[in-house]
Design an enzyme around this catalytic site. Structure first.
Site, PDB file in Angstrom:
ATOM      1  CD  GLU A 114      -1.646 -73.269 -22.618  1.00 66.69           C
ATOM      2  OE1 GLU A 114      -2.665 -73.595 -21.981  1.00 66.69           O
ATOM      3  OE2 GLU A 114      -0.531 -73.814 -22.484  1.00 66.69           O
ATOM      4  NE  ARG A 334      10.992 -75.169 -19.495  1.00 63.63           N
ATOM      5  CZ  ARG A 334       9.777 -75.292 -18.959  1.00 63.63           C
ATOM      6  NH1 ARG A 334       9.221 -76.489 -18.876  1.00 63.63           N
ATOM      7  NH2 ARG A 334       9.118 -74.239 -18.530  1.00 63.63           N
ATOM      8  CE  LYS A 344       1.806 -69.107 -19.312  1.00 60.59           C
ATOM      9  NZ  LYS A 344       0.752 -69.120 -20.336  1.00 60.59           N
TER      10      LYS A 344
END
Length: 624
Positions: A114, A334, A344
């Protein structure tokens, strides 16, 4: 013995007398040969079905756990509904054949960031999975920008992602944007309404939250298809204000999986899109866009981290509802690393609240920060390869990442010398105009020249007033070897008015007849009477004191106030202050350093990438 006789008699009466075969000695069996390993799921001759297996980090081919695109005709998942109905979505033979014809049976992956922030080390692992898998099998990997939220997206982030993907050494097959498919997505949304699988809803955000908690359906869930089609068109034309209408997927509000609670497909946003401009005022959600663009781009393997596992049901619900091609989906753990935060949202807080200097602060594990610190992309890729592709959640210690950075720089970084905390040395038996260019021959990296002059500088820590047997540095009436130069012996110690050692007067041995045990680094003058170039050296340490700052209520209190120490009086050689930005060096006995983005020849700035290994530091002062 009697008991054995009675036992034998009982057995004989039961089974009869022994035969010759019973009396013969058993032959020893030869050890069986090991079975040959089965072909991997991606072997072209294999028709194995998709299987979610565990990958070994040290496997020769970590991607062999993934199925061949030709085998993508199995049931992907089971979607259980509160009514008792069960869907088992799978590609039909015709759909799979159409896909294989379009892509030639190749592996097709996508790296879908993104554009709402800077990429971090976790994205490096995702690149290793997506680009690495496609590269391993001569496939194709898209770099796809998931740009469905124009309020949070900036061209700055798009430019950064393009640059950093290239810096990491990956070459996308195509660069695409979810916004490239806005027209197709809109048409698919209309089709979803026609099929009775979507409706326009007017609930507010709080009302939706409450209805999900109570498993209550929207009062507009059963509105007629034609009415939803008309209202959705009005939304597209800008006839409804933001927050007054949304398009929702008609899924299952009583499902055990909250990702089946009539997710939002479209919402109204009157803001300019970085790529699409002002063409649209309705934007698709991630849940609507991601799976459909995967299908439109003929992705064979949609790989993501484990937090998306619960979205599998909604992913395949939408593809099944629209009768599209279905990629194979697999989730992996992850990347978690100690003493840092990588979400983020929290990275943005660190930047906007001024805890760090920016997204490229070398204390952050953003890829921009790691690059500025001097970490080579080859080291980051090797680190990601070592972590492997597994579903087991774990946390990697920071020193493991540092090991790979150090290992790569040890092989590739040219050597130099710099002095962090200088102590002046005057060679009393040398001519005032002594100036000798000495050619170094480091074991790794190119040769470099050092200027040997009457006045030079060593580290303050390489001199002690009190000598000891286990100390190999300089002391009064003791000799050391200057690296790449000559032995020197301290004959006088000069102190300032505060009693602090300010200068050493030494004699040097141009014949090198003396063979001291200790070897120390140094920096000479640029020319007789011209002091060395001053530089600022930034010494970085872990940003957080605890291993898991994200788990703390007040993570700001855990920030290490000593994570950055600026040394402003360091001395460097011409090799360093003339080097281009981002050049990395091994400063002998001190560590690895990188020329900072803000460095200039007039005001050099170096960032310490990593220290030397402890064993190297201890041994460096000794004669090698």
């Amino acid at each position: 013995k009697l008991a054995k006789t009675e036992l034998d008699a009982a057995i004989e009466s039961l089974l009869g007398p022994k035969t010759e075969a019973d009396l013969a000695k058993p032959k020893k069996k030869k050890p069986t040969k090991e079975e040959k390993p089965k072909p991997s799921a991606l072997d072209s001759s294999s028709s194995a079905a998709p299987v979610a297996a565990e990958a070994s980090p040290m496997a020769t081919d970590p991607y062999s756990i993934f199925p061949d695109p030709k085998g993508n005709n199995q049931v992907h998942t089971e979607i259980h509904f509160s009514t008792g109905e069960i869907w088992r979505p799978a590609n039909s033979p015709a759909k799979l054949a159409h896909h294989l014809a379009a892509m030639g049976g190749a592996v097709v992956t996508r790296f879908p960031p993104e554009p709402n922030g800077y990429l971090h080390i976790g994205h490096a692992k995702a690149m290793h999975v997506d680009f690495g898998f496609a590269s391993q099998y001569n496939g194709k990997c898209y770099l796809r920008f998931d740009d469905t939220n124009p309020e949070a997206e900036k061209q700055e982030y798009i430019d950064h992602i393009l640059e950093v993907v290239q810096w990491m050494g990956w070459q996308p097959w195509k660069v695409t944007y979810s916004s490239d498919y806005f027209q197709e997505l809109y048409e698919l949304a209309v089709e979803l309404i026609r099929r009775g699988k979507a409706y326009v809803c007017h609930q507010s955000g709080n009302e939706i939250k409450e209805s999900r908690e109570t498993h209550s359906e929207s009062p507009w869930r059963s509105r007629p298809v034609e009415e939803s089609l008309k209202l959705f068109e009005e939304m597209r034309l800008g006839m409804w204000a933001e927050g007054t209408a949304i398009l929702r997927m008609k899924m299952d509000m009583r499902n055990h999986n909250f990702n089946m609670y009539d997710l939002i497909a479209y919402r109204i946003k009157f803001c300019q899109h970085p790529k699409a401009g002002n063409k649209w005022c309705i934007y698709p959600s991630y849940d609507f866009t991601h799976c459909l663009v995967d299908a439109l781009e003929n992705i064979t393997h949609s790989l993501c981290t484990l937090e998306f596992e619960s979205r599998r049901a909604s992913y395949f619900w939408l593809l099944e509802s629209l009768d599209t091609y279905m990629p194979y989906v697999w989730e992996y753990a992850r990347l978690n690393i100690t003493n840092t935060m990588m979400s983020k949202r929290r990275l943005n807080a660190l930047v906007t609240q001024g805890w760090v200097s920016g997204w490229d602060d070398p204390r952050l594990l953003t890829l921009a920060g790691l690059r500025r610190r001097g970490a080579p992309p080859a080291a980051l890729n090797a680190f990601c390869a070592s972590v492997g592709i597994t579903r087991n959640e774990n946390t990697v210690n920071m020193h493991v990442l540092e090991h790979f950075i150090r290992d790569e720089l040890n092989r590739s970084a040219p050597r130099t010398m710099l002095v962090l905390y200088p102590l002046k040395v005057v060679l009393v038996n040398a001519a005032p105009d002594l100036e000798e260019d000495l050619i170094t021959t480091p074991p790794i990296g190119p040769q470099y020249t050092v200027k040997f002059t009457r006045t030079l500088y060593i580290e303050q820590s390489d001199f002690r007033e009190q000598d000891s047997k286990d100390y190999f540095g300089l002391s009064l009436n003791k000799s050391v070897m200057l690296r790449w130069a000559y032995p020197i012996k301290c004959v006088e110690v000069v102190k300032n008015s505060s009693g602090v050692v300010s200068e050493l007067r030494c004699e040097y041995d141009p014949s090198r007849a003396v063979k001291p045990k200790g070897v120390i680094h140094w920096v000479g003058e640029r020319a007789p009477g011209m002091p060395p170039m001053l530089a600022q050296v930034n010494l970085y340490d872990k940003l957080f004191k605890s291993e898991d700052p994200a788990g703390l209520e007040d993570w700001a209190q855990d920030i290490n106030t000593d994570s950055l120490v600026k040394v402003k009086g360091a001395l460097v050689t011409a090799q360093v202050f003339k080097a281009p930005k981002r050049t990395t060096f091994q400063a002998e006995r001190l560590g690895y350093f990188c020329v900072d983005e803000d460095s200039t020849p007039a005001t050099p700035i170096l960032n310490r990438t990593v220290t030397l290994k402890e064993a190297q530091t201890v041994q460096a002062i000794k004669k090698g």
